[in-house]
Design a protein around this motif. Structure first.
Motif, PDB file in Angstrom:
ATOM      1  N   ARG A  27       0.989  -0.816   0.068  1.00 59.11           N
ATOM      2  CA  ARG A  27      -0.192  -0.056   0.011  1.00 59.11           C
ATOM      3  C   ARG A  27       0.844   1.102  -0.138  1.00 59.11           C
ATOM      4  O   ARG A  27       1.987   1.256   0.904  1.00 59.11           O
ATOM      5  N   ARG A  28       0.486   2.640  -0.751  1.00 57.30           N
ATOM      6  CA  ARG A  28       1.208   3.747  -0.976  1.00 57.30           C
ATOM      7  C   ARG A  28       0.686   4.509   0.109  1.00 57.30           C
ATOM      8  O   ARG A  28      -0.180   4.884  -0.333  1.00 57.30           O
ATOM      9  N   GLU A  29       1.279   5.036   1.028  1.00 63.09           N
ATOM     10  CA  GLU A  29       0.843   5.777   2.283  1.00 63.09           C
ATOM     11  C   GLU A  29       2.100   6.808   2.384  1.00 63.09           C
ATOM     12  O   GLU A  29       3.770   6.774   2.122  1.00 63.09           O
ATOM     13  N   GLN A  30       1.934   8.667   2.196  1.00 66.23           N
ATOM     14  CA  GLN A  30       2.925   9.246   2.119  1.00 66.23           C
ATOM     15  C   GLN A  30       3.951   9.257   1.169  1.00 66.23           C
ATOM     16  O   GLN A  30       5.234   9.015   1.778  1.00 66.23           O
ATOM     17  N   ASN A  31       3.579   8.090   0.183  1.00 67.59           N
ATOM     18  CA  ASN A  31       4.983   8.496  -1.130  1.00 67.59           C
ATOM     19  C   ASN A  31       5.987   7.065  -0.102  1.00 67.59           C
ATOM     20  O   ASN A  31       7.249   7.257  -0.523  1.00 67.59           O
ATOM     21  N   LYS A  32       4.903   6.463   0.443  1.00 64.06           N
ATOM     22  CA  LYS A  32       6.013   5.392   0.789  1.00 64.06           C
ATOM     23  C   LYS A  32       5.025   4.438   0.805  1.00 64.06           C
ATOM     24  O   LYS A  32       3.727   4.086   0.901  1.00 64.06           O
ATOM     25  N   LEU A  33       6.030   3.109   0.619  1.00 60.25           N
ATOM     26  CA  LEU A  33       5.238   1.695   0.303  1.00 60.25           C
ATOM     27  C   LEU A  33       5.627   1.176   1.772  1.00 60.25           C
ATOM     28  O   LEU A  33       5.904   0.890   2.288  1.00 60.25           O
ATOM     29  N   GLU A  34       4.034   0.924   2.359  1.00 62.53           N
ATOM     30  CA  GLU A  34       4.219   0.184   3.262  1.00 62.53           C
ATOM     31  C   GLU A  34       3.202  -1.608   3.033  1.00 62.53           C
ATOM     32  O   GLU A  34       2.455  -1.862   2.479  1.00 62.53           O
ATOM     33  N   ARG A  35       3.553  -2.153   3.946  1.00 65.82           N
ATOM     34  CA  ARG A  35       3.213  -3.827   3.815  1.00 65.82           C
ATOM     35  C   ARG A  35       2.200  -4.182   5.003  1.00 65.82           C
ATOM     36  O   ARG A  35       2.854  -4.269   5.400  1.00 65.82           O
ATOM     37  N   TYR A  36       1.572  -5.562   4.561  1.00 66.00           N
ATOM     38  CA  TYR A  36       1.161  -5.888   5.555  1.00 66.00           C
ATOM     39  C   TYR A  36       0.272  -6.914   5.057  1.00 66.00           C
ATOM     40  O   TYR A  36       0.195  -7.262   4.363  1.00 66.00           O
ATOM     41  N   VAL A  37       0.760  -7.823   5.860  1.00 65.73           N
ATOM     42  CA  VAL A  37       0.888  -8.965   5.743  1.00 65.73           C
ATOM     43  C   VAL A  37      -0.299  -9.913   6.999  1.00 65.73           C
ATOM     44  O   VAL A  37      -0.046  -9.846   8.024  1.00 65.73           O
TER      45      VAL A  37
END
Length: 691
Positions: free
Chosen positions: A450-460
């Motif tokens: 997921r893109r959040e505030q120009n960063k890619l975050e991962r959820y697992v």
């Protein structure tokens, strides 16, 4: 073999050290059968256990017995770790299975059916039908049954038909001549699977009671109508069980295409068992044995329908079943509408079926519709084509998400369904890969990017059980929803390994088979051995479905000799012998057989007060540790660790209602509640206390 185990080799022979795998799983099926006579289960649940036992035994013959018979036919006389030859294993299986199936029908006829009659649920025999009921049954036969039956005479122009695995059939003895003037002595009548095996009589013919008649009784009563001008002098049910294991060449260009070609062979594999009704004459069953190339040891005479798995109906007696159980949502998910926000806040542990499987589906649903989500990756082992998870993944692909599904086509008995799942997802635009030829992909993983505030975050999401909502209602499993950066990175690398076929990735937290899991488990046990030798507390608790891998068994023996306290909670197969002096006297083994099928896989090592707790998709079996892709994940959050330890381990070690213990001689003994002891049903406690 390590030195510690070598030291006791002269004291204990192989068959004294290990329990045969096939005989151990057969013992598990016997524990399931015993649930049918347990008054603590409601009556219809006891009937359900009889049906489960039938399905278990079907698969046991299709896979396990078929495999041993194959070894014998190839002249393989090599001994298994317990020292038994294939011939010895088959002889013991035959003796045990014959006694068990005889007991199953005795329970049905002497306990279950009479108890059902007292509740006005009756399975009527042909001689019990009233004149009005007989008229209705005859009409039902003429209108609903006869049009779909295909009687096959046995003569030079009509050889013995090729009968499908586990299908219901009738062999009919005849007198007289057919329309062409031929004397026909025998015929076979296959019962199409489209026909219900249990037929409910109309309420106006039963005074409002629930009365049923078996399809076999209907066909038997009117079988002469299928042979005009002839007389049926006998009609006997029979069912043949065949080898259903798939032999797939690893050197194939298209795994899905090759698998499709093999699926049909499962329906017509080599016969491994013949079931007939008790009244079947000797010359008839000898004729059938000859046709299926079976010996007398493979013949099973039964006093009732030859397939109890289909002895089902929608009984209107809720008081004869368990009270319905509604899985709950964890508090953090009740308070937070957005699942991504909840996962950011904390790791979330799900314990199914006590807690809902819905959060797993919601994670995918929100990801499919969230414009900030770029990619979804998931492993699928058993998921029907109509499952909500598959539909949501297809929706995500149509919404422009990068969806990658790693589908294990070779999940036994779900191969055809998984091919259909692959087709649905491919048509929606998802990238579908079939794992790695030679290694089943058994890991349970979801990765959302997921893109959040120009960063890619991962959820697992990581789990111990399959992504199957139906299973999540009847199997106990753990699932972890997390944003832990190292775990998320590890899952990302495992997906790269599965789809890109690169070198083995170096993982920070995850243990994975077939690379690091087995070795690390041995190291963890070694640490407990070192602690015990140093005079420190040392304790191992393992909860898995099966324990067969010899190196781990030997290492546990070594740990026991060093003074490590070991508790094993094994649902089905256990090849280790506990409680043997100078070998395993510090090892205790128990099995829980209850309302839900135990499926959680948890490994606990006390680690000198810094407990290690891992959940995994892997049992302690050779196939899981060396021939499958498995994920084993640590639970680091102190609150969640405590919860797993207390609810998922200690709770089960205290069970005195659904527990069995394994003796050193390989026999299982039911745990009896002491007179002054409080009742402790681990599953019921979880139903009552998880809020």
């Amino acid at each position: 073999m390590n030195n510690a185990v070598n030291n006791i080799a002269t004291e204990y022979s192989y068959n004294e050290r290990y329990i045969n795998r096939e005989l151990s799983i057969l013992d598990f099926h016997l524990r399931v059968l015993e649930q049918a006579v347990d008054p603590l289960h409601p009556l219809l649940e006891r009937l359900n256990f009889l049906q489960i036992f039938t399905r278990n035994m079907d698969e046991f013959f299709e896979i396990r017995v078929a495999g041993v018979m194959e070894q014998l036919s190839l002249g393989n006389e090599s001994r298994s770790p317990d020292g038994l030859t294939p011939k010895q294993v088959l002889e013991t299986i035959s003796k045990t299975a014959h006694a068990a199936i005889e007991r199953q029908y005795r329970i049905l006829n002497e306990e279950i059916l009479p108890a059902l009659r007292q509740e006005d649920i009756c399975f009527l025999r042909r001689g019990e039908l009233s004149p009005a009921q007989s008229v209705w049954v005859k009409k039902y036969f003429q209108e609903q049954v006869a049009p779909v039956l295909t009687p096959i005479s046995l003569d030079p122009a009509h050889p013995f038909p090729r009968l499908v695995n586990k299908s219901l059939n009738f062999i009919v003895t005849l007198e007289g001549k057919d329309a062409f003037g031929r004397h026909i002595d025998l015929a076979v009548v296959p019962a199409p699977r489209s026909l219900p095996r249990v037929v409910r009589l109309p309420d106006d013919l039963t005074e409002g009671k629930e009365h049923f008649v078996m399809l076999s009784a209907i066909i038997h009563e009117h079988v002469s109508d299928l042979f005009p001008g002839m007389t049926a002098t006998g009609c006997y049910q029979f069912r043949v069980t065949r080898n259903a294991d798939l032999a797939l060449n690893e050197d194939v260009d298209d795994l899905a295409k090759a698998l499709k070609g093999e699926l049909n062979s499962r329906r017509f594999g080599r016969a491994v068992r013949l079931e007939v009704t008790e009244n079947c004459p000797t010359h008839i069953y000898e004729y059938l044995l000859h046709r299926f190339d079976l010996d007398l040891e493979q013949l099973y005479k039964v006093n009732g329908p030859v397939n109890l798995a289909r002895l089902v109906s929608n009984f209107k007696r809720p008081h004869l079943r368990y009270d319905s159980h509604t899985p709950i949502l964890p508090k953090v998910l009740k308070k937070t509408e957005n699942i991504f926000a909840a996962m950011k806040k904390q790791d979330i542990l799900l314990h199914h079926p006590f807690e809902s499987f819905a959060p797993v589906i919601n994670l995918l649903r929100e990801a499919a519709r969230d414009p900030q989500v770029l990619a979804i990756k998931q492993t699928l082992y058993r998921s029907g084509v109509d499952s909500e998870i598959v539909q949501v993944l297809a929706e995500a692909a149509r919404n422009g998400k990068e969806v990658t599904a790693v589908i294990e086509l070779r999940a036994r008995f779900d191969e055809e369904s998984n091919i259909a799942v692959a087709n649905v997802l491919q048509e929606a635009g998802a990238v579908v890969v079939y794992g790695i030829v030679g290694y089943k992909t058994h890991a349970k993983m979801i990765l959302v990017v997921r893109r959040e505030q120009n960063k890619l975050e991962r959820y697992v999401h990581l789990g111990t059980g399959n992504y199957h909502a139906g299973n999540a209602r009847i199997y106990t499993d753990y699932g972890l929803l997390t944003t832990d950066k190292e775990l998320c990175e590890d899952v990302h690398r495992m997906f790269q390994e599965l789809t890109g076929m690169g070198k083995m990735p170096k993982l920070k937290k995850l243990l994975h088979a077939p690379f690091t899991l087995h070795t690390q488990l041995l190291h963890f046990i070694d640490d407990e051995i070192a602690n015990a030798k140093a005079g420190k507390p040392a304790h191992i608790i393992v909860k898995v479905n099966a324990l067969t891998e010899v190196q781990l068994i030997n290492k546990l023996y070594e740990a026991s000799q060093a003074g490590v306290q070991i508790d094993l909670i094994i649902r089905s197969i256990c090849c280790l012998r506990p409680g043997l002096p100078n070998l395993s006297e510090n090892i205790r083994v128990r099995s829980i057989v209850g309302r839900f099928l135990e499926h959680t896989r948890v490994y606990y090592f006390s680690n000198n007060g810094q407990a290690r707790i891992y959940c995994s998709s892997a049992d302690w079996m050779d196939r899981n540790l060396f021939n499958r892709v498995e994920a084993c994940f640590p639970v680091d959050d102190p609150v969640l660790k405590k919860r797993i330890y207390e609810q998922g381990l200690l709770n089960y070690l205290q069970d005195n209602r659904r527990a069995w213990t394994l003796n050193g001689d390989g026999t299982w003994q039911r745990v009896e509640k002491a007179e002054n002891q409080e009742s402790h049903n681990a599953q019921q406690i979880l139903i009552d206390t998880i809020v």
